[in-house]
Design an enzyme around this catalytic site. Structure first.
Site, PDB file in Angstrom:
ATOM      1  N   ARG A  63       0.825  -1.193   0.000  1.00  0.00           N
ATOM      2  CA  ARG A  63       0.000   0.000   0.000  1.00  0.00           C
ATOM      3  C   ARG A  63       0.868   1.256   0.000  1.00  0.00           C
ATOM      4  O   ARG A  63       1.876   1.327   0.703  1.00  0.00           O
ATOM      5  CB  ARG A  63      -0.916   0.032   1.241  1.00  0.00           C
ATOM      6  CG  ARG A  63      -1.954  -1.095   1.278  1.00  0.00           C
ATOM      7  CD  ARG A  63      -3.013  -0.895   0.218  1.00  0.00           C
ATOM      8  NE  ARG A  63      -4.061  -1.904   0.270  1.00  0.00           N
ATOM      9  CZ  ARG A  63      -4.075  -3.020  -0.447  1.00  0.00           C
ATOM     10  NH1 ARG A  63      -3.056  -3.275  -1.282  1.00  0.00           N
ATOM     11  NH2 ARG A  63      -5.074  -3.876  -0.357  1.00  0.00           N
ATOM     12  N   ARG A 103      -7.096  26.029  -4.227  1.00  0.00           N
ATOM     13  CA  ARG A 103      -6.685  24.726  -3.702  1.00  0.00           C
ATOM     14  C   ARG A 103      -6.173  23.854  -4.848  1.00  0.00           C
ATOM     15  O   ARG A 103      -6.908  23.527  -5.780  1.00  0.00           O
ATOM     16  CB  ARG A 103      -7.859  24.045  -3.007  1.00  0.00           C
ATOM     17  CG  ARG A 103      -8.289  24.709  -1.705  1.00  0.00           C
ATOM     18  CD  ARG A 103      -7.180  24.726  -0.682  1.00  0.00           C
ATOM     19  NE  ARG A 103      -7.674  24.833   0.679  1.00  0.00           N
ATOM     20  CZ  ARG A 103      -6.882  24.896   1.741  1.00  0.00           C
ATOM     21  NH1 ARG A 103      -5.565  24.871   1.580  1.00  0.00           N
ATOM     22  NH2 ARG A 103      -7.387  24.993   2.954  1.00  0.00           N
ATOM     23  N   GLU A 149      -4.527  30.659  13.162  1.00  0.00           N
ATOM     24  CA  GLU A 149      -4.948  30.647  11.765  1.00  0.00           C
ATOM     25  C   GLU A 149      -6.133  31.584  11.541  1.00  0.00           C
ATOM     26  O   GLU A 149      -6.239  32.230  10.494  1.00  0.00           O
ATOM     27  CB  GLU A 149      -5.304  29.224  11.331  1.00  0.00           C
ATOM     28  CG  GLU A 149      -4.125  28.271  11.268  1.00  0.00           C
ATOM     29  CD  GLU A 149      -3.134  28.624  10.173  1.00  0.00           C
ATOM     30  OE1 GLU A 149      -3.548  29.227   9.157  1.00  0.00           O
ATOM     31  OE2 GLU A 149      -1.945  28.305  10.320  1.00  0.00           O
ATOM     32  N   PRO A 183      -8.771   7.917   4.966  1.00  0.00           N
ATOM     33  CA  PRO A 183      -7.997   6.875   5.647  1.00  0.00           C
ATOM     34  C   PRO A 183      -7.525   5.746   4.743  1.00  0.00           C
ATOM     35  O   PRO A 183      -6.698   4.934   5.162  1.00  0.00           O
ATOM     36  CB  PRO A 183      -8.975   6.359   6.706  1.00  0.00           C
ATOM     37  CG  PRO A 183     -10.333   6.665   6.158  1.00  0.00           C
ATOM     38  CD  PRO A 183     -10.170   7.952   5.415  1.00  0.00           C
ATOM     39  N   GLY A 184      -8.018   5.691   3.512  1.00  0.00           N
ATOM     40  CA  GLY A 184      -7.561   4.650   2.605  1.00  0.00           C
ATOM     41  C   GLY A 184      -6.126   4.812   2.158  1.00  0.00           C
ATOM     42  O   GLY A 184      -5.515   3.849   1.666  1.00  0.00           O
ATOM     43  N   GLU A 210      -3.443  11.869   7.359  1.00  0.00           N
ATOM     44  CA  GLU A 210      -3.895  13.162   7.855  1.00  0.00           C
ATOM     45  C   GLU A 210      -5.012  13.021   8.885  1.00  0.00           C
ATOM     46  O   GLU A 210      -5.975  12.275   8.695  1.00  0.00           O
ATOM     47  CB  GLU A 210      -4.391  14.044   6.715  1.00  0.00           C
ATOM     48  CG  GLU A 210      -4.809  15.433   7.184  1.00  0.00           C
ATOM     49  CD  GLU A 210      -5.247  16.336   6.051  1.00  0.00           C
ATOM     50  OE1 GLU A 210      -5.105  17.561   6.188  1.00  0.00           O
ATOM     51  OE2 GLU A 210      -5.721  15.823   5.017  1.00  0.00           O
ATOM     52  N   GLU A 257       3.992  32.748   2.702  1.00  0.00           N
ATOM     53  CA  GLU A 257       3.392  31.482   2.290  1.00  0.00           C
ATOM     54  C   GLU A 257       2.560  31.634   1.019  1.00  0.00           C
ATOM     55  O   GLU A 257       1.851  30.707   0.620  1.00  0.00           O
ATOM     56  CB  GLU A 257       2.525  30.918   3.423  1.00  0.00           C
ATOM     57  CG  GLU A 257       3.330  30.562   4.666  1.00  0.00           C
ATOM     58  CD  GLU A 257       2.470  29.952   5.769  1.00  0.00           C
ATOM     59  OE1 GLU A 257       1.283  29.643   5.505  1.00  0.00           O
ATOM     60  OE2 GLU A 257       2.991  29.773   6.884  1.00  0.00           O
TER      61      GLU A 257
END
Length: 225
Positions: free
Chosen positions: A55, A83, A116, A138-139, A143, A166
């Site tokens: 994996r 994004r 933030e 989660p696969g 994170e 940034e």
């Protein structure tokens, strides 16, 4: 392996498999995100172990996001920014989101959520509290996102924000609560943590307003559900 998430059972009274055998684990890239390949076997539901499987893993780290609500004005303070993941997926990359950011090792996530907010929205939240911790993907990704809620006074907020070093280009929007919930229901919110946050907010909005009193500093401010 230490997890920043509570170790809850899948369902109350249900016992899941526990055994994992790592055969090999090697990093293949280190950058803004790290990537590795793991070969392993894990326990099956019916007993015994799987054959060896391979994996890929994206090591993303810990992030925070925060729902910013002005109960007096019944407004959500939200942000719009570019994004890269959305762009690469062929989706409009300027997304409407809640304030969010990455947590560095040793930092307190709640303090990062406050910082933030100051950097991206130009205000300081109060009555900040954790409402969810989740694994967005989660696969294949490690994170973890801690989702907070906080109260703000939206008077005078708006404009362009972000840190120059940034290359952040962030526009602040004051969104009526009814508008945000309608966008949620109309499938017009692409950002996952924002989607979850809006779903929580829709269920708890009335309670937030009642417990915050007039929406400004006062005894009710510390009593988020």
């Amino acid at each position: 392996m230490t997890s920043p998430l509570p170790d809850y059972p899948v369902l109350p009274g249900i016992q899941s498999p526990t055994a994992v055998t790592v055969v090999d684990h090697r990093h293949i890239h280190r950058g803004f995100m790290d990537f590795s390949v793991m070969r392993l076997r894990h326990e099956r539901f019916a007993g015994g172990m799987t054959p060896e499987i391979e994996r890929d893993i994206c090591h993303r780290g810990v992030a925070v996001a925060i729902i910013l609500y002005d109960p007096a004005a019944d407004l959500l303070v939200m942000i719009e920014q570019f994004r890269i993941g959305a762009y690469a997926a062929g989706v409009n990359p300027w997304l409407l989101e809640f304030v969010a950011g990455m947590v560095k090792p040793g930092e307190d996530p709640a303090a990062v959520a406050t910082r933030e907010t100051q950097e991206e929205a130009g205000c300081t939240p109060r009555a900040v509290r954790l409402i969810h911790s989740m694994l967005p993907s989660p696969g294949g990704s490690t994170e973890v996102v801690h989702l907070y809620a906080g109260l703000v006074d939206s008077t005078g907020l708006g404009g362009i924000h972000g840190l120059a070093e940034e290359v952040e280009d962030i526009r602040v929007h004051l969104v009526p609560a009814d508008t945000a919930i309608a966008m949620l229901d109309a499938n017009q919110v692409a950002s996952g943590f924002t989607l979850l946050g809006l779903a929580w907010f829709a269920r708890h909005r009335d309670r937030l307003r009642a417990e915050a009193g007039d929406g400004h500093d006062g005894p009710g401010d510390a009593a988020l559900p």
